[in-house]
Scaffold this motif. Structure first.
Motif, PDB file in Angstrom:
ATOM      1  N   GLY A 123      76.038  -3.851   9.935  1.00  0.00           N
ATOM      2  CA  GLY A 123      75.869  -2.661  10.761  1.00  0.00           C
ATOM      3  C   GLY A 123      75.684  -2.990  12.228  1.00  0.00           C
ATOM      4  N   GLY A 124      75.413  -4.275  12.536  1.00  0.00           N
ATOM      5  CA  GLY A 124      75.425  -4.704  13.925  1.00  0.00           C
ATOM      6  C   GLY A 124      74.104  -4.961  14.612  1.00  0.00           C
ATOM      7  N   LEU A 125      72.943  -4.664  13.980  1.00  0.00           N
ATOM      8  CA  LEU A 125      71.659  -4.937  14.626  1.00  0.00           C
ATOM      9  C   LEU A 125      71.504  -6.441  14.833  1.00  0.00           C
ATOM     10  N   ARG A 126      71.264  -6.849  16.083  1.00  0.00           N
ATOM     11  CA  ARG A 126      71.029  -8.262  16.382  1.00  0.00           C
ATOM     12  C   ARG A 126      69.532  -8.517  16.349  1.00  0.00           C
ATOM     13  N   LEU A 127      69.106  -9.545  15.635  1.00  0.00           N
ATOM     14  CA  LEU A 127      67.703  -9.913  15.514  1.00  0.00           C
ATOM     15  C   LEU A 127      67.466 -11.198  16.290  1.00  0.00           C
ATOM     16  N   LEU A 128      66.503 -11.151  17.216  1.00  0.00           N
ATOM     17  CA  LEU A 128      66.185 -12.310  18.048  1.00  0.00           C
ATOM     18  C   LEU A 128      64.698 -12.615  18.004  1.00  0.00           C
ATOM     19  N   ASN A 129      64.364 -13.845  17.674  1.00  0.00           N
ATOM     20  CA  ASN A 129      63.001 -14.346  17.782  1.00  0.00           C
ATOM     21  C   ASN A 129      63.063 -15.519  18.753  1.00  0.00           C
ATOM     22  N   PRO A 130      62.335 -15.427  19.882  1.00  0.00           N
ATOM     23  CA  PRO A 130      62.397 -16.509  20.861  1.00  0.00           C
ATOM     24  C   PRO A 130      61.573 -17.740  20.503  1.00  0.00           C
ATOM     25  N   GLY A 131      60.880 -17.728  19.370  1.00  0.00           N
ATOM     26  CA  GLY A 131      59.985 -18.835  19.052  1.00  0.00           C
ATOM     27  C   GLY A 131      58.739 -18.745  19.913  1.00  0.00           C
ATOM     28  N   SER A 132      58.225 -19.873  20.362  1.00  0.00           N
ATOM     29  CA  SER A 132      57.023 -19.878  21.199  1.00  0.00           C
ATOM     30  C   SER A 132      57.151 -20.911  22.315  1.00  0.00           C
ATOM     31  N   PRO A 133      56.786 -20.532  23.545  1.00  0.00           N
ATOM     32  CA  PRO A 133      56.813 -21.493  24.643  1.00  0.00           C
ATOM     33  C   PRO A 133      55.558 -22.356  24.723  1.00  0.00           C
ATOM     34  N   THR A 134      54.580 -22.094  23.838  1.00  0.00           N
ATOM     35  CA  THR A 134      53.290 -22.790  23.923  1.00  0.00           C
ATOM     36  C   THR A 134      52.770 -23.328  22.596  1.00  0.00           C
ATOM     37  N   ASP A 135      53.329 -22.895  21.470  1.00  0.00           N
ATOM     38  CA  ASP A 135      52.833 -23.313  20.149  1.00  0.00           C
ATOM     39  C   ASP A 135      54.023 -23.507  19.225  1.00  0.00           C
ATOM     40  N   ARG A 136      54.580 -24.707  19.238  1.00  0.00           N
ATOM     41  CA  ARG A 136      55.834 -24.960  18.523  1.00  0.00           C
ATOM     42  C   ARG A 136      55.653 -25.148  17.022  1.00  0.00           C
ATOM     43  N   ARG A 137      54.422 -25.260  16.581  1.00  0.00           N
ATOM     44  CA  ARG A 137      54.140 -25.490  15.162  1.00  0.00           C
ATOM     45  C   ARG A 137      55.023 -26.605  14.621  1.00  0.00           C
ATOM     46  N   ARG A 138      55.876 -26.319  13.660  1.00  0.00           N
ATOM     47  CA  ARG A 138      56.706 -27.371  13.064  1.00  0.00           C
ATOM     48  C   ARG A 138      58.064 -27.512  13.751  1.00  0.00           C
ATOM     49  N   GLN A 139      58.265 -26.854  14.865  1.00  0.00           N
ATOM     50  CA  GLN A 139      59.529 -26.938  15.577  1.00  0.00           C
ATOM     51  C   GLN A 139      59.522 -28.157  16.509  1.00  0.00           C
ATOM     52  N   PRO A 140      60.669 -28.734  16.791  1.00  0.00           N
ATOM     53  CA  PRO A 140      60.693 -29.931  17.644  1.00  0.00           C
ATOM     54  C   PRO A 140      60.408 -29.639  19.120  1.00  0.00           C
ATOM     55  N   THR A 141      60.643 -28.397  19.556  1.00  0.00           N
ATOM     56  CA  THR A 141      60.460 -28.047  20.964  1.00  0.00           C
ATOM     57  C   THR A 141      59.782 -26.689  21.104  1.00  0.00           C
ATOM     58  N   PHE A 142      59.274 -26.432  22.293  1.00  0.00           N
ATOM     59  CA  PHE A 142      58.808 -25.105  22.680  1.00  0.00           C
ATOM     60  C   PHE A 142      60.047 -24.313  23.069  1.00  0.00           C
ATOM     61  N   THR A 143      60.074 -23.000  22.807  1.00  0.00           N
ATOM     62  CA  THR A 143      61.298 -22.234  23.047  1.00  0.00           C
ATOM     63  C   THR A 143      61.033 -20.848  23.634  1.00  0.00           C
ATOM     64  N   TRP A 144      62.068 -20.318  24.280  1.00  0.00           N
ATOM     65  CA  TRP A 144      62.122 -18.946  24.777  1.00  0.00           C
ATOM     66  C   TRP A 144      63.592 -18.604  24.961  1.00  0.00           C
ATOM     67  N   ILE A 145      63.875 -17.323  25.154  1.00  0.00           N
ATOM     68  CA  ILE A 145      65.270 -16.868  25.276  1.00  0.00           C
ATOM     69  C   ILE A 145      65.448 -16.141  26.601  1.00  0.00           C
ATOM     70  N   THR A 146      66.586 -16.399  27.248  1.00  0.00           N
ATOM     71  CA  THR A 146      67.032 -15.556  28.351  1.00  0.00           C
ATOM     72  C   THR A 146      68.337 -14.903  27.925  1.00  0.00           C
ATOM     73  N   ALA A 147      68.590 -13.728  28.472  1.00  0.00           N
ATOM     74  CA  ALA A 147      69.802 -12.984  28.129  1.00  0.00           C
ATOM     75  C   ALA A 147      70.118 -12.026  29.260  1.00  0.00           C
ATOM     76  N   GLU A 148      71.272 -11.400  29.167  1.00  0.00           N
ATOM     77  CA  GLU A 148      71.655 -10.352  30.110  1.00  0.00           C
ATOM     78  C   GLU A 148      72.081  -9.127  29.319  1.00  0.00           C
ATOM     79  N   ALA A 149      71.662  -7.966  29.790  1.00  0.00           N
ATOM     80  CA  ALA A 149      72.094  -6.688  29.218  1.00  0.00           C
ATOM     81  C   ALA A 149      72.970  -6.025  30.271  1.00  0.00           C
TER      82      ALA A 149
END
Length: 170
Positions: free
Chosen positions: A124-150
């Motif tokens: 149906g087209g809904l895009r789902l975005l989770n930017p992760g965390s820029p301060t608490d990566r838990r089990r992820q290798p890096t801290f993350t965030w998303i930039t985008a343009e509308a």
């Protein structure tokens, strides 16, 4: 319209402040979207003062002072794109189907909670975005965030940014 998507900052529990590259992204963005788990009102105050526009929701770790100022779900149109923002979406299995049913009027759902970056499109087209965390990566290798343009009703230039943890110098 330039967007910064962040979540799960957990300040000052997991970090004393946002990383410099995230503050740089705040300064460059037309809108900052925070998908909850701020933990401290201080970050909300700082982002309200510095961001051109802020859209945020509270998360499960946010107490009464944050819940008094933020909704559980935010809905906003940015650059012709209809956004919904919420902290929790439940288990990964079946997420697209559940969220498409829960947010039928949204083009993009920004969410947090897991600290795991996520970018999928529901039937149906809904895009789902989770930017992760820029301060608490838990089990992820890096801290993350998303930039985008509308732009003109389309979400473009969606980039997941990574910041490696600092080395301890041992």
């Amino acid at each position: 319209m330039r967007l910064l998507l962040i979540s799960d900052t957990h300040l000052p529990v997991r970090a004393k402040d946002l990383p410099v590259p995230v503050w740089d992204a705040v300064d460059a963005a037309d809108v900052v979207v925070h998908a909850g788990d701020w933990v401290s009102v201080d970050l909300l105050d700082a982002l309200e003062a510095r961001a051109r526009r802020l859209v945020g929701v509270y998360g499960n770790n946010d107490g009464p002072p944050l819940r008094a100022r933020l909704p559980e779900v935010a809905r906003v149109e940015l650059g012709g794109v209809r956004f919904a923002v919420v902290h929790e979406t439940g288990a990964a299995a079946g997420r697209e189907r559940r969220c498409a049913a829960a947010y039928p009027d949204a083009d993009v759902l920004v969410f947090g909670h897991s600290h795991i970056p996520w970018d999928t499109v529901a039937p149906g087209g809904l895009r789902l975005l989770n930017p992760g965390s820029p301060t608490d990566r838990r089990r992820q290798p890096t801290f993350t965030w998303i930039t985008a343009e509308a732009v003109d009703g389309r979400l473009t230039a969606v980039d997941l940014h990574h910041l490696a943890p600092a080395r301890s110098g041992r």
